[in-house]
Design a protein around this motif. Sequence first.
Motif, PDB file in Angstrom:
ATOM      1  N   GLY A   1       2.895  11.088 -15.933  1.00 31.75           N
ATOM      2  CA  GLY A   1       2.122  10.709 -14.667  1.00 31.75           C
ATOM      3  C   GLY A   1       1.201   9.188 -15.181  1.00 31.75           C
ATOM      4  O   GLY A   1       0.334   9.645 -15.604  1.00 31.75           O
ATOM      5  N   THR A   2       1.056   8.655 -13.851  1.00 30.45           N
ATOM      6  CA  THR A   2       0.238   7.395 -14.427  1.00 30.45           C
ATOM      7  C   THR A   2       0.173   7.033 -12.845  1.00 30.45           C
ATOM      8  O   THR A   2       1.543   6.568 -11.699  1.00 30.45           O
ATOM      9  CB  THR A   2       1.007   5.790 -15.502  1.00 30.45           C
ATOM     10  N   GLN A   3      -0.882   6.441 -12.282  1.00 33.04           N
ATOM     11  CA  GLN A   3      -2.030   6.568 -11.011  1.00 33.04           C
ATOM     12  C   GLN A   3      -1.489   4.944 -10.649  1.00 33.04           C
ATOM     13  O   GLN A   3      -1.610   3.957 -11.180  1.00 33.04           O
ATOM     14  CB  GLN A   3      -2.823   6.913 -10.780  1.00 33.04           C
ATOM     15  N   VAL A   4      -0.724   4.858  -9.799  1.00 33.93           N
ATOM     16  CA  VAL A   4      -0.362   3.365  -9.309  1.00 33.93           C
ATOM     17  C   VAL A   4      -0.743   3.127  -7.569  1.00 33.93           C
ATOM     18  O   VAL A   4      -0.884   4.002  -6.938  1.00 33.93           O
ATOM     19  CB  VAL A   4       1.130   3.097  -9.273  1.00 33.93           C
ATOM     20  N   THR A   5      -2.620   2.227  -7.573  1.00 32.79           N
ATOM     21  CA  THR A   5      -2.796   1.906  -6.713  1.00 32.79           C
ATOM     22  C   THR A   5      -2.897   0.800  -6.065  1.00 32.79           C
ATOM     23  O   THR A   5      -3.173   0.271  -6.353  1.00 32.79           O
ATOM     24  CB  THR A   5      -4.204   1.837  -6.141  1.00 32.79           C
TER      25      THR A   5
ATOM     26  N   PRO B   1       0.750  -1.276  -0.289  1.00 28.25           N
ATOM     27  CA  PRO B   1      -0.037   0.268  -0.284  1.00 28.25           C
ATOM     28  C   PRO B   1       0.763   0.961  -0.013  1.00 28.25           C
ATOM     29  O   PRO B   1       0.445   2.252  -0.451  1.00 28.25           O
ATOM     30  CB  PRO B   1      -0.496   0.015   1.179  1.00 28.25           C
ATOM     31  N   GLU B   2       2.176   0.966   1.210  1.00 32.82           N
ATOM     32  CA  GLU B   2       2.909   2.361   0.830  1.00 32.82           C
ATOM     33  C   GLU B   2       3.050   3.054  -0.837  1.00 32.82           C
ATOM     34  O   GLU B   2       4.160   3.771  -0.735  1.00 32.82           O
ATOM     35  CB  GLU B   2       3.243   2.114   2.194  1.00 32.82           C
ATOM     36  N   ASP B   3       3.489   1.861  -1.427  1.00 34.80           N
ATOM     37  CA  ASP B   3       3.477   2.674  -3.171  1.00 34.80           C
ATOM     38  C   ASP B   3       2.725   2.945  -3.326  1.00 34.80           C
ATOM     39  O   ASP B   3       3.259   3.250  -5.118  1.00 34.80           O
ATOM     40  CB  ASP B   3       3.882   0.677  -3.430  1.00 34.80           C
ATOM     41  N   THR B   4       1.738   2.876  -3.317  1.00 32.71           N
ATOM     42  CA  THR B   4       0.398   4.134  -3.953  1.00 32.71           C
ATOM     43  C   THR B   4       0.838   5.282  -3.990  1.00 32.71           C
ATOM     44  O   THR B   4       1.734   6.259  -3.242  1.00 32.71           O
ATOM     45  CB  THR B   4      -0.721   4.308  -2.860  1.00 32.71           C
ATOM     46  N   ALA B   5       0.770   6.018  -5.577  1.00 27.89           N
ATOM     47  CA  ALA B   5       1.415   7.511  -5.576  1.00 27.89           C
ATOM     48  C   ALA B   5       0.956   7.808  -7.112  1.00 27.89           C
ATOM     49  O   ALA B   5       0.611   6.107  -8.031  1.00 27.89           O
ATOM     50  CB  ALA B   5       2.845   7.100  -5.335  1.00 27.89           C
ATOM     51  N   LEU B   6       1.567   8.729  -7.654  1.00 24.54           N
ATOM     52  CA  LEU B   6       1.064   8.908  -8.761  1.00 24.54           C
ATOM     53  C   LEU B   6       2.959   8.695  -9.781  1.00 24.54           C
ATOM     54  O   LEU B   6       3.741   9.201  -8.821  1.00 24.54           O
ATOM     55  CB  LEU B   6       0.991  10.322  -9.705  1.00 24.54           C
ATOM     56  N   TYR B   7       3.165   7.696 -10.581  1.00 21.81           N
ATOM     57  CA  TYR B   7       4.609   7.283 -10.924  1.00 21.81           C
ATOM     58  C   TYR B   7       4.640   8.772 -12.078  1.00 21.81           C
ATOM     59  O   TYR B   7       3.783   8.122 -13.604  1.00 21.81           O
ATOM     60  CB  TYR B   7       4.278   6.194 -11.061  1.00 21.81           C
ATOM     61  N   TYR B   8       5.690   9.224 -12.395  1.00 26.87           N
ATOM     62  CA  TYR B   8       5.928   9.852 -13.363  1.00 26.87           C
ATOM     63  C   TYR B   8       7.571   9.565 -14.142  1.00 26.87           C
ATOM     64  O   TYR B   8       8.420   9.337 -13.207  1.00 26.87           O
ATOM     65  CB  TYR B   8       6.733  11.252 -12.909  1.00 26.87           C
ATOM     66  N   CYS B   9       7.727   9.425 -15.376  1.00 25.65           N
ATOM     67  CA  CYS B   9       9.150   9.198 -15.938  1.00 25.65           C
ATOM     68  C   CYS B   9       9.479   9.907 -16.479  1.00 25.65           C
ATOM     69  O   CYS B   9       8.936  11.400 -16.258  1.00 25.65           O
ATOM     70  CB  CYS B   9       8.233   8.464 -18.001  1.00 25.65           C
ATOM     71  N   ASN B  10      10.550   9.918 -16.398  1.00 22.03           N
ATOM     72  CA  ASN B  10      11.773  11.699 -16.632  1.00 22.03           C
ATOM     73  C   ASN B  10      12.716  10.828 -17.538  1.00 22.03           C
ATOM     74  O   ASN B  10      13.771   9.852 -17.251  1.00 22.03           O
ATOM     75  CB  ASN B  10      11.829  11.318 -14.890  1.00 22.03           C
ATOM     76  N   ALA B  11      13.151  11.719 -18.063  1.00 25.50           N
ATOM     77  CA  ALA B  11      14.843  11.671 -19.612  1.00 25.50           C
ATOM     78  C   ALA B  11      15.095  12.772 -19.856  1.00 25.50           C
ATOM     79  O   ALA B  11      14.239  13.669 -19.653  1.00 25.50           O
ATOM     80  CB  ALA B  11      13.813  11.060 -20.976  1.00 25.50           C
ATOM     81  N   HIS B  12      16.703  12.488 -19.649  1.00 23.63           N
ATOM     82  CA  HIS B  12      17.754  13.576 -19.808  1.00 23.63           C
ATOM     83  C   HIS B  12      17.342  13.662 -21.362  1.00 23.63           C
ATOM     84  O   HIS B  12      18.116  12.291 -22.018  1.00 23.63           O
ATOM     85  CB  HIS B  12      18.685  13.749 -18.928  1.00 23.63           C
ATOM     86  N   ILE B  13      17.116  14.758 -21.974  1.00 24.17           N
ATOM     87  CA  ILE B  13      16.981  14.254 -23.934  1.00 24.17           C
ATOM     88  C   ILE B  13      17.803  15.019 -24.746  1.00 24.17           C
ATOM     89  O   ILE B  13      17.732  15.987 -24.783  1.00 24.17           O
ATOM     90  CB  ILE B  13      15.636  13.846 -24.331  1.00 24.17           C
ATOM     91  N   ARG B  14      18.819  14.833 -25.836  1.00 20.95           N
ATOM     92  CA  ARG B  14      19.274  15.992 -26.389  1.00 20.95           C
ATOM     93  C   ARG B  14      18.156  15.775 -28.015  1.00 20.95           C
ATOM     94  O   ARG B  14      17.929  14.495 -28.789  1.00 20.95           O
ATOM     95  CB  ARG B  14      20.535  15.176 -27.504  1.00 20.95           C
ATOM     96  N   GLU B  15      17.704  16.893 -28.314  1.00 20.75           N
ATOM     97  CA  GLU B  15      16.857  16.881 -29.501  1.00 20.75           C
ATOM     98  C   GLU B  15      17.733  17.200 -30.519  1.00 20.75           C
ATOM     99  O   GLU B  15      18.691  17.794 -30.574  1.00 20.75           O
ATOM    100  CB  GLU B  15      16.404  17.912 -29.181  1.00 20.75           C
ATOM    101  N   LEU B  16      17.631  16.644 -31.577  1.00 16.96           N
ATOM    102  CA  LEU B  16      18.104  17.065 -32.772  1.00 16.96           C
ATOM    103  C   LEU B  16      18.316  17.776 -33.756  1.00 16.96           C
ATOM    104  O   LEU B  16      19.653  18.219 -33.869  1.00 16.96           O
ATOM    105  CB  LEU B  16      17.777  16.302 -33.893  1.00 16.96           C
ATOM    106  N   SER B  17      18.090  18.398 -32.615  1.00 16.29           N
ATOM    107  CA  SER B  17      17.891  20.479 -33.378  1.00 16.29           C
ATOM    108  C   SER B  17      18.894  21.015 -32.969  1.00 16.29           C
ATOM    109  O   SER B  17      19.269  22.459 -33.400  1.00 16.29           O
ATOM    110  CB  SER B  17      16.587  20.728 -33.074  1.00 16.29           C
TER     111      SER B  17
END
Length: 122
Positions: free
Chosen positions: A115-119, A87-103
Amino acid sequence: QVQLVESGGGLVQPGGSLRLSCAASGIIFSIDAMGWYRQTPGKQRDMVATITTGGSTNYADSVKGRFTISRDNTKNTVYLQMNSLQPEDTALYYCNAHIRELSFPSRTARYWGQGTQVTVSS
């Protein structure tokens, strides 16, 4: 425009498993570190797990031995396999990335997913 799109969240019983996915899209030159963070209402966003381009990983103490982060560089995707959920893992989970754009490949910008909710509940 670069975007991160997460999927795989949901409701699971204690002891269950879920697998989160996060795919980066856009005109991307390369992706450096990727990771997962989580946040509950009224609290700060905390690191769950990170992974470098070469596959080196780092985990929060609370998830070590239960969660596994991985990535597919050919698909610009990062995953989070979550086992023995509590239950303590319940949270909104966010992905993060350090990205270099082609431009602008000499610049690294940090991007977040929506964000994706995990309950975890019985």
